[in-house]
Design an enzyme around this catalytic site. Structure first.
Site, PDB file in Angstrom:
ATOM      1  N   LYS A   1       0.959  -1.357  -0.272  1.00 39.14           N
ATOM      2  CA  LYS A   1       0.093  -0.144   0.308  1.00 39.14           C
ATOM      3  C   LYS A   1       1.454   1.101  -0.066  1.00 39.14           C
ATOM      4  CE  LYS A   1      -4.162  -1.977   2.222  1.00 39.14           C
ATOM      5  NZ  LYS A   1      -4.681  -2.578   3.539  1.00 39.14           N
TER       6      LYS A   1
ATOM      7  N   ASP B   1     -11.340   2.633   4.039  1.00 43.37           N
ATOM      8  CA  ASP B   1     -11.788   1.517   4.189  1.00 43.37           C
ATOM      9  C   ASP B   1     -12.963   1.434   3.868  1.00 43.37           C
ATOM     10  OD1 ASP B   1      -9.717  -0.755   3.826  1.00 43.37           O
ATOM     11  OD2 ASP B   1      -9.090  -1.215   5.732  1.00 43.37           O
TER      12      ASP B   1
ATOM     13  N   GLN C   1      -4.434  -1.833   9.727  1.00 46.77           N
ATOM     14  CA  GLN C   1      -4.787  -3.246   9.027  1.00 46.77           C
ATOM     15  C   GLN C   1      -5.870  -3.918   9.930  1.00 46.77           C
ATOM     16  OE1 GLN C   1      -3.031  -3.328   5.676  1.00 46.77           O
ATOM     17  NE2 GLN C   1      -4.483  -5.138   6.437  1.00 46.77           N
TER      18      GLN C   1
END
Ligand code: NAD
Length: 296
Positions: free
Chosen positions: A54, A121, A98
């Site tokens: 990422k 997200d 994460q």
């Protein structure tokens, strides 16, 4: 008949190029780069690989990448304090914590603590509610990437029968909401669905997000249907080796389907590209820089 292979790598490259082209306008207007802040708690090797890729992708798009690494023994309160500090920091555009988190930390509490307008997200309940009610917000990256590939492949989706297999909060449910938003007739199938093959056979669009290697068979597929395979499963390939397969029996299904995503090289590459897209949109919105609704 042999299906068109939907090239997720090419679609992701195209999206990343469009993102990179919008970064300079933001820099000119805001006087700084747009950025993504990723929080990694602990040393899970798979998470470390995802976080690294990422970061690389973020910088390749000309954006700023920050990774905050915390030890595995971090408490929930410590992580919540960090999230609140990032929420309050105007130089932070998008926040991604994460997952999975170590077991002493309640993932839902952490997701709920992220400012919904920095929740790139799209997991925050406010963003799930915005998606369900048709309001602008952030949509989880994997299903949004699937929708983008479907629209490129099929044009308008209105009126088509769509079957989503899987009802998770990060893939199945938002995928179904997105397809409903495009005026598909949507069925969500799951582990308790009766006669799954018969349900899938109705579909013009099949999205498989189950996590069971090669479960979806050729005789479940209506000839010409478009098949999006979200599954990523590592299986034994003999001689001590492994390989990645999806939730769809690719070789057989591609003889019946009209179009299909491969694994790897289908949905996976789009997921990170959409994350960058969400981070850039967060930057534009939070800095008050105008962005055309169809810009990206
Ligand atoms: P999950 O385990 O949270 O959900 C799986 C869903 O499948 C559940 O809703 C369950 O009801 C359903 N299911 C289980 N067994 C079934 C059966 N026999 N018949 C019908 N439905 C059944 O998984 P998830 O997080 O939604 O992920 C699904 C798959 O997608 C996994 O393989 C995951 O690795 C993959 N994934 C890929 C990406 C990507 O970027 N390509 C992103 C997220 C997830």
């Amino acid at each position: 008949m042999s299906a068109t292979i939907i090239d997720g790598k090419a679609a992701a490259q195209d999206l990343r190029a469009r993102i990179a082209a919008l970064v300079p306008d933001f820099v000119t207007a805001a006087g700084r780069k747009p950025g993504l802040t990723v929080v990694l708690v602990g040393e899970d090797p798979a998470s470390a690989v995802y976080v690294r890729s990422k970061g690389v992708a973020t910088e390749a798009a000309g954006m700023k990448s920050d990774t905050i690494r915390l030890p595995a023994e971090t408490t929930q309160d410590e992580l919540l304090d960090l999230v609140r500090a990032l929420n309050a920091d105007d130089s932070v555009d998008g926040i991604l914590v994460q997952l999975p988190l170590p077991k002493q930390i309640d993932e839902n509490a952490v997701i709920a603590a992220i400012d919904p307008d920095k929740d790139v997200d799209g997991f925050h309940p406010v963003n799930a509610g915005r998606l369900a009610t048709g309001l602008p917000g952030f949509v989880p990256c994997t299903p949004l990437g699937c929708l983008m590939m479907l629209k490129t492949q099929l044009g308008t989706l209105a009126g088509r029968e769509a079957v989503v297999i899987g009802r998770s909060n990060i893939v199945g449910k938002p995928m179904a909401q997105l397809l409903l938003g495009e005026s598909c007739t949507v069925t969500i199938a799951h582990s308790k669905t009766r006669d799954l093959p018969a349900v899938v056979r109705r579909a013009d669009i099949v999205v498989a997000a189950v996590g069971r290697p090669e479960m979806v068979q050729a005789d479940w597929i209506k000839p010409g249907a478009t098949v999006i395979d979200v599954g990523i499963n590592r299986i034994d390939a003999g001689e001590g080796k492994t390989r990645l397969v999806g939730d769809v029996a690719f070789d057989a299904v591609s003889q019946v389907a009209g179009a299909i995503t491969p694994v790897p090289g289908g949905v996976g590459p789009m997921t990170i590209a959409v994350l960058l897209r969400n981070a850039l949109v967060a930057a534009y919105r939070n800095a008050g820089v105008p962005l055309a609704p169809d810009a990206i």
